[in-house]
Design a protein around this motif. Structure first.
Motif, PDB file in Angstrom:
ATOM      1  N   GLN A  23       0.766  -1.213   0.031  1.00 49.26           N
ATOM      2  CA  GLN A  23       0.198   0.036   0.108  1.00 49.26           C
ATOM      3  C   GLN A  23       0.862   1.269  -0.006  1.00 49.26           C
ATOM      4  OE1 GLN A  23      -3.274  -0.118  -0.403  1.00 49.26           O
ATOM      5  NE2 GLN A  23      -2.786  -2.235  -0.561  1.00 49.26           N
ATOM      6  N   PRO A  24       0.170   2.601  -0.340  1.00 47.21           N
ATOM      7  CA  PRO A  24       0.962   3.480  -0.207  1.00 47.21           C
ATOM      8  C   PRO A  24       1.506   4.143   1.119  1.00 47.21           C
ATOM      9  CG  PRO A  24      -0.848   3.864  -1.787  1.00 47.21           C
ATOM     10  CD  PRO A  24      -1.166   2.644  -1.014  1.00 47.21           C
ATOM     11  N   ALA A  25       2.516   4.340   1.261  1.00 46.25           N
ATOM     12  CA  ALA A  25       3.167   4.604   2.605  1.00 46.25           C
ATOM     13  C   ALA A  25       2.621   5.964   3.143  1.00 46.25           C
ATOM     14  CB  ALA A  25       4.568   4.988   2.329  1.00 46.25           C
ATOM     15  N   PRO A  26       1.809   5.811   4.479  1.00 43.50           N
ATOM     16  CA  PRO A  26       1.166   6.888   4.955  1.00 43.50           C
ATOM     17  C   PRO A  26       2.277   7.753   5.537  1.00 43.50           C
ATOM     18  CG  PRO A  26       1.217   4.931   6.244  1.00 43.50           C
ATOM     19  CD  PRO A  26       1.928   4.427   5.244  1.00 43.50           C
ATOM     20  N   GLU A  27       2.214   8.988   5.626  1.00 45.63           N
ATOM     21  CA  GLU A  27       2.820  10.178   6.383  1.00 45.63           C
ATOM     22  C   GLU A  27       3.962  10.235   5.711  1.00 45.63           C
ATOM     23  OE1 GLU A  27       1.231  12.174   8.120  1.00 45.63           O
ATOM     24  OE2 GLU A  27      -0.561  10.858   8.676  1.00 45.63           O
ATOM     25  N   LEU A  28       4.353   9.885   4.553  1.00 42.98           N
ATOM     26  CA  LEU A  28       5.630  10.072   3.861  1.00 42.98           C
ATOM     27  C   LEU A  28       5.624  11.702   2.913  1.00 42.98           C
ATOM     28  CD1 LEU A  28       8.248   8.887   3.191  1.00 42.98           C
ATOM     29  CD2 LEU A  28       7.298   7.940   1.001  1.00 42.98           C
ATOM     30  N   ASP A  29       6.542  12.409   3.508  1.00 43.66           N
ATOM     31  CA  ASP A  29       6.706  13.648   2.735  1.00 43.66           C
ATOM     32  C   ASP A  29       7.110  13.375   1.499  1.00 43.66           C
ATOM     33  OD1 ASP A  29       8.126  15.936   1.885  1.00 43.66           O
ATOM     34  OD2 ASP A  29       7.264  16.668   4.010  1.00 43.66           O
ATOM     35  N   ALA A  30       6.532  14.373   0.517  1.00 46.20           N
ATOM     36  CA  ALA A  30       6.817  14.423  -0.897  1.00 46.20           C
ATOM     37  C   ALA A  30       8.358  14.223  -1.404  1.00 46.20           C
ATOM     38  CB  ALA A  30       5.747  15.400  -1.577  1.00 46.20           C
ATOM     39  N   GLN A  31       9.117  14.859  -0.340  1.00 45.82           N
ATOM     40  CA  GLN A  31      10.430  15.091  -0.749  1.00 45.82           C
ATOM     41  C   GLN A  31      10.936  13.720  -0.955  1.00 45.82           C
ATOM     42  OE1 GLN A  31      13.206  16.354   2.154  1.00 45.82           O
ATOM     43  NE2 GLN A  31      11.706  16.567   3.713  1.00 45.82           N
ATOM     44  N   TYR A  32      10.667  12.846  -0.298  1.00 46.20           N
ATOM     45  CA  TYR A  32      11.148  11.333  -0.518  1.00 46.20           C
ATOM     46  C   TYR A  32      10.647  10.525  -1.502  1.00 46.20           C
ATOM     47  CZ  TYR A  32      12.926  12.503   4.125  1.00 46.20           C
ATOM     48  OH  TYR A  32      13.546  13.174   5.374  1.00 46.20           O
ATOM     49  N   ARG A  33       9.578  11.104  -2.230  1.00 45.96           N
ATOM     50  CA  ARG A  33       9.036  10.299  -3.532  1.00 45.96           C
ATOM     51  C   ARG A  33      10.238  10.112  -4.602  1.00 45.96           C
ATOM     52  NH1 ARG A  33       3.664   9.199  -2.971  1.00 45.96           N
ATOM     53  NH2 ARG A  33       3.365   9.120  -0.699  1.00 45.96           N
ATOM     54  N   GLY A  34      10.429   9.141  -5.139  1.00 44.61           N
ATOM     55  CA  GLY A  34      11.327   8.943  -6.147  1.00 44.61           C
ATOM     56  C   GLY A  34      12.887   8.151  -5.579  1.00 44.61           C
ATOM     57  N   SER A  35      12.936   7.917  -4.378  1.00 46.98           N
ATOM     58  CA  SER A  35      13.852   7.449  -3.627  1.00 46.98           C
ATOM     59  C   SER A  35      13.263   6.225  -2.831  1.00 46.98           C
ATOM     60  CB  SER A  35      14.784   8.282  -2.942  1.00 46.98           C
ATOM     61  OG  SER A  35      15.304   9.357  -3.456  1.00 46.98           O
ATOM     62  N   PRO A  36      14.033   5.191  -2.751  1.00 45.82           N
ATOM     63  CA  PRO A  36      13.862   4.131  -1.748  1.00 45.82           C
ATOM     64  C   PRO A  36      14.112   4.561  -0.380  1.00 45.82           C
ATOM     65  CG  PRO A  36      15.805   3.523  -2.947  1.00 45.82           C
ATOM     66  CD  PRO A  36      15.383   4.733  -3.654  1.00 45.82           C
ATOM     67  N   VAL A  37      13.089   4.372   0.483  1.00 44.90           N
ATOM     68  CA  VAL A  37      13.425   4.957   1.777  1.00 44.90           C
ATOM     69  C   VAL A  37      13.380   3.782   2.819  1.00 44.90           C
ATOM     70  CG1 VAL A  37      12.283   6.306   3.623  1.00 44.90           C
ATOM     71  CG2 VAL A  37      12.235   7.150   1.258  1.00 44.90           C
ATOM     72  N   LEU A  38      14.218   3.900   3.821  1.00 42.79           N
ATOM     73  CA  LEU A  38      14.181   2.934   5.055  1.00 42.79           C
ATOM     74  C   LEU A  38      13.866   3.854   6.374  1.00 42.79           C
ATOM     75  CD1 LEU A  38      14.715   0.405   6.792  1.00 42.79           C
ATOM     76  CD2 LEU A  38      17.315   1.215   6.810  1.00 42.79           C
ATOM     77  N   LEU A  39      12.513   3.608   6.758  1.00 45.09           N
ATOM     78  CA  LEU A  39      12.146   4.065   7.919  1.00 45.09           C
ATOM     79  C   LEU A  39      12.764   3.470   9.101  1.00 45.09           C
ATOM     80  CD1 LEU A  39       8.508   4.900   7.473  1.00 45.09           C
ATOM     81  CD2 LEU A  39      10.334   6.650   7.424  1.00 45.09           C
ATOM     82  N   PHE A  40      13.497   4.057  10.101  1.00 38.52           N
ATOM     83  CA  PHE A  40      13.841   3.478  11.360  1.00 38.52           C
ATOM     84  C   PHE A  40      13.314   4.168  12.429  1.00 38.52           C
ATOM     85  CE2 PHE A  40      17.675   3.600  14.358  1.00 38.52           C
ATOM     86  CZ  PHE A  40      17.498   2.438  14.844  1.00 38.52           C
ATOM     87  N   LEU A  41      12.301   3.447  13.104  1.00 45.77           N
ATOM     88  CA  LEU A  41      11.413   4.112  14.050  1.00 45.77           C
ATOM     89  C   LEU A  41      12.012   3.641  15.420  1.00 45.77           C
ATOM     90  CD1 LEU A  41       8.568   3.172  11.602  1.00 45.77           C
ATOM     91  CD2 LEU A  41       8.704   5.651  12.485  1.00 45.77           C
ATOM     92  N   TRP A  42      12.421   4.621  16.538  1.00 40.99           N
ATOM     93  CA  TRP A  42      13.189   4.173  17.530  1.00 40.99           C
ATOM     94  C   TRP A  42      12.793   5.090  18.590  1.00 40.99           C
ATOM     95  CZ3 TRP A  42      16.720   7.979  19.325  1.00 40.99           C
ATOM     96  CH2 TRP A  42      16.693   9.178  18.987  1.00 40.99           C
ATOM     97  N   ALA A  43      13.195   4.615  19.784  1.00 37.63           N
ATOM     98  CA  ALA A  43      12.805   5.440  21.126  1.00 37.63           C
ATOM     99  C   ALA A  43      14.226   5.610  21.761  1.00 37.63           C
ATOM    100  CB  ALA A  43      11.783   4.400  21.804  1.00 37.63           C
ATOM    101  N   HIS A  44      14.352   6.634  22.564  1.00 42.42           N
ATOM    102  CA  HIS A  44      15.654   6.929  23.089  1.00 42.42           C
ATOM    103  C   HIS A  44      16.010   6.164  24.188  1.00 42.42           C
ATOM    104  CE1 HIS A  44      12.868   9.490  25.207  1.00 42.42           C
ATOM    105  NE2 HIS A  44      13.318   9.598  26.287  1.00 42.42           N
ATOM    106  N   TRP A  45      14.963   5.778  24.779  1.00 47.40           N
ATOM    107  CA  TRP A  45      15.368   4.723  25.931  1.00 47.40           C
ATOM    108  C   TRP A  45      15.605   3.497  25.572  1.00 47.40           C
ATOM    109  CZ3 TRP A  45      11.520   1.196  25.035  1.00 47.40           C
ATOM    110  CH2 TRP A  45      10.443   1.661  24.656  1.00 47.40           C
TER     111      TRP A  45
END
Length: 260
Positions: free
Chosen positions: A122-144
């Motif tokens: 499915q289309p990636a939700p909440e992905l800023d338009a500036q990232y379209r055209g490039s493959p993207v790795l989201l690394f979703l993390w927490a500081h603890w």
């Protein structure tokens, strides 16, 4: 002593409280992880019976064990449906549960299970338009999060290897109200702690954007950290994993994106 025996021993001493309900729900999760679907269903029934009584007088907002038990029961019920070939029913069940629970953790946990069933392709939700055209790795993390820090060197090496070929790494996080030695930190204090941890523990990722965003973290169901998402050049989600991955596995998935 087995986990079941420990839970039974605790129950004899403390009765049917929220901590016991959480323990039974974890037994259900454990059985499901081992592929013991029928045993998981039995533990699930026991958990739901306990919750039906506890929720008459308690709120998940006030009791972390109760919140954990509710989250586990919803997760296990959906996963049992999916394991029995009833994926559409599992999706409908999760969607019906979402409006009933307002805590961030329960919303994120339900969303995680929905994403596991529906997000890839499915289309990636909440992905800023500036990232379209490039493959993207989201690394979703927490500081603890210790697992996030352990995953970071892998992400850094893969970024170094694949960024010249177009991969972009984006590392969103959120505030958790957690700063060492400060009981009730302000947003500014926690933002400062997040930046300190990023600089101290995420070597090789210094230049990667790491926005603080509740919206992205909730939409990608980040009740487990790290959560890893791969998005292709057309903005389509090709992988959603709410857990750590090996360098070899993640590299293989990135290579597949780059040759598309």
């Amino acid at each position: 002593m087995s986990a079941e025996a420990l839970a039974a021993d605790y129950h004899r001493t403390n009765g049917s409280n929220s901590e016991y309900a959480a323990a039974v729900s974890w037994l259900a999760r454990g059985a499901l992880t081992l592929g013991r679907t029928e045993q998981a269903a039995e533990y699930l029934t026991a958990t739901k019976t306990l919750l039906a009584e506890l929720l008459k007088t308690k709120r998940v907002d006030d009791d972390n064990f109760l919140e954990a038990a509710v989250g586990s029961s919803i997760e296990v019920e959906a996963q049992i449906m999916a394991a029995r070939g009833k994926r559409d029913k599992a999706v409908a069940f999760l969607e019906s549960e979402m409006p009933h629970w307002k805590t961030w953790w329960l919303q994120a946990r339900i969303r995680k299970n929905l994403d596991l069933l529906t997000l890839e392709g499915q289309p990636a939700p909440e992905l800023d338009a500036q990232y379209r055209g490039s493959p993207v790795l989201l690394f979703l993390w927490a500081h603890w999060c210790g697992d996030c820090k352990a995953q970071a060197p892998v992400i850094a090496r893969l970024r170094e290897k694949y960024e010249p070929r177009g991969l972009r790494v984006l590392a969103p996080t959120r505030r958790y109200g957690d700063v060492p030695k400060i009981e009730h930190p302000t947003d500014a204090q926690e933002d400062q702690e997040i930046e300190r941890v990023w600089k101290a523990s995420y070597a090789g990722l210094e230049g990667a954007p790491h926005p603080i965003t509740e919206t992205i973290m909730l939409r990608y169901g980040v009740s487990s950290t790290p959560t890893l998402v791969l998005i292709d050049r057309e903005g389509i989600v090709r992988m959603y994993r709410p857990y750590r991955m090996t360098e070899a596995e993640l590299s293989q998935r990135i290579e597949a994106l780059l040759v598309r």
